[in-house]
Design an enzyme around this catalytic site. Sequence first.
Site, PDB file in Angstrom:
ATOM      1  N   ASN A   1      -7.694 -10.636   2.337  1.00 52.13           N
ATOM      2  CA  ASN A   1      -6.427 -11.336   2.534  1.00 52.13           C
ATOM      3  C   ASN A   1      -5.659 -10.709   3.687  1.00 52.13           C
ATOM      4  O   ASN A   1      -5.664  -9.489   3.859  1.00 52.13           O
ATOM      5  CB  ASN A   1      -5.581 -11.243   1.256  1.00 52.13           C
TER       6      ASN A   1
ATOM      7  N   ASP B   1     -11.666  -2.308  -8.330  1.00 53.76           N
ATOM      8  CA  ASP B   1     -10.313  -2.837  -8.408  1.00 53.76           C
ATOM      9  C   ASP B   1      -9.719  -2.486  -9.766  1.00 53.76           C
ATOM     10  O   ASP B   1     -10.397  -2.578 -10.791  1.00 53.76           O
ATOM     11  CB  ASP B   1     -10.334  -4.359  -8.201  1.00 53.76           C
TER      12      ASP B   1
ATOM     13  N   GLU C   1      -1.352  -8.068  -0.795  1.00 53.17           N
ATOM     14  CA  GLU C   1      -0.393  -7.230  -1.534  1.00 53.17           C
ATOM     15  C   GLU C   1      -0.372  -5.801  -1.014  1.00 53.17           C
ATOM     16  O   GLU C   1       0.676  -5.168  -0.984  1.00 53.17           O
ATOM     17  CB  GLU C   1      -0.747  -7.204  -3.026  1.00 53.17           C
TER      18      GLU C   1
ATOM     19  N   HIS D   1      -8.654  -4.217   3.107  1.00 54.62           N
ATOM     20  CA  HIS D   1      -9.633  -4.081   2.020  1.00 54.62           C
ATOM     21  C   HIS D   1     -10.412  -5.372   1.902  1.00 54.62           C
ATOM     22  O   HIS D   1      -9.857  -6.460   1.976  1.00 54.62           O
ATOM     23  CB  HIS D   1      -8.963  -3.734   0.691  1.00 54.62           C
TER      24      HIS D   1
HETATM   25  P1  AMP Z   1      -4.651  -8.109  -2.087  1.00 53.58           P
HETATM   26  O1  AMP Z   1      -3.830  -9.203  -2.697  1.00 53.58           O
HETATM   27  O2  AMP Z   1      -5.845  -8.638  -1.342  1.00 53.58           O
HETATM   28  O3  AMP Z   1      -3.803  -7.180  -1.230  1.00 53.58           O
HETATM   29  O4  AMP Z   1      -5.263  -7.291  -3.289  1.00 53.58           O
HETATM   30  C1  AMP Z   1      -4.854  -6.008  -3.662  1.00 53.58           C
HETATM   31  C2  AMP Z   1      -5.783  -5.561  -4.774  1.00 53.58           C
HETATM   32  O5  AMP Z   1      -5.602  -4.169  -4.970  1.00 53.58           O
HETATM   33  C3  AMP Z   1      -5.533  -6.232  -6.132  1.00 53.58           C
HETATM   34  O6  AMP Z   1      -6.748  -6.885  -6.552  1.00 53.58           O
HETATM   35  C4  AMP Z   1      -5.129  -5.074  -7.047  1.00 53.58           C
HETATM   36  O7  AMP Z   1      -5.606  -5.232  -8.364  1.00 53.58           O
HETATM   37  C5  AMP Z   1      -5.778  -3.898  -6.337  1.00 53.58           C
HETATM   38  N1  AMP Z   1      -5.161  -2.597  -6.600  1.00 53.58           N
HETATM   39  C6  AMP Z   1      -3.845  -2.276  -6.540  1.00 53.58           C
HETATM   40  N2  AMP Z   1      -3.673  -0.969  -6.818  1.00 53.58           N
HETATM   41  C7  AMP Z   1      -4.890  -0.449  -7.041  1.00 53.58           C
HETATM   42  C8  AMP Z   1      -5.380   0.855  -7.371  1.00 53.58           C
HETATM   43  N3  AMP Z   1      -4.549   1.898  -7.525  1.00 53.58           N
HETATM   44  N4  AMP Z   1      -6.718   1.025  -7.545  1.00 53.58           N
HETATM   45  C9  AMP Z   1      -7.561  -0.026  -7.391  1.00 53.58           C
HETATM   46  N5  AMP Z   1      -7.172  -1.270  -7.069  1.00 53.58           N
HETATM   47  C10 AMP Z   1      -5.844  -1.487  -6.895  1.00 53.58           C
END
Ligand code: AMP
Length: 122
Positions: free
Chosen positions: A91, A33, A99, A104
Amino acid sequence: MAYDDNNIFAKILKGEIPCDKVHETEHSLAFRDINPQTPVHVLVIPKGRYVSMDDFSATASDAEIADFTRAVGDVARMMDIVDNGYRILANHGEDGHQEVPHLHIHVFGGKNLGRMIKPVDK
Ligand code: AMP
């Protein structure tokens, strides 16, 4: 929700932006992450176009589901967090505060994570 081919994880899968890869299988990819919440914080994603566990569980092939499940277990072993313990989390949607609209699984570890999630008002 329709799959957005321009989401950030789709771009990682297409090789358009880099990631810190820790594991790759036929149907899955795992990378660190970018904003880690714990000493070990790895995301495991299917390579297919799935928004979340909702469509993945309903429409992915048995091979994809088996590969993805095994990839999550592989990552925990590779990160050496099995003995001390770890947490997985995915999530979905607005209430889940998803997000990135590509499925994932977060793999958290490397410290005591406390009990589950913070209680919220019912
Ligand atoms: P979620 O709220 O479950 O959708 O989490 C999205 C996750 O993706 C967050 O923990 C972010 O820090 C992570 N994230 C966003 N962009 C990237 C990226 N380019 N590489 C790795 N992790 C990412």
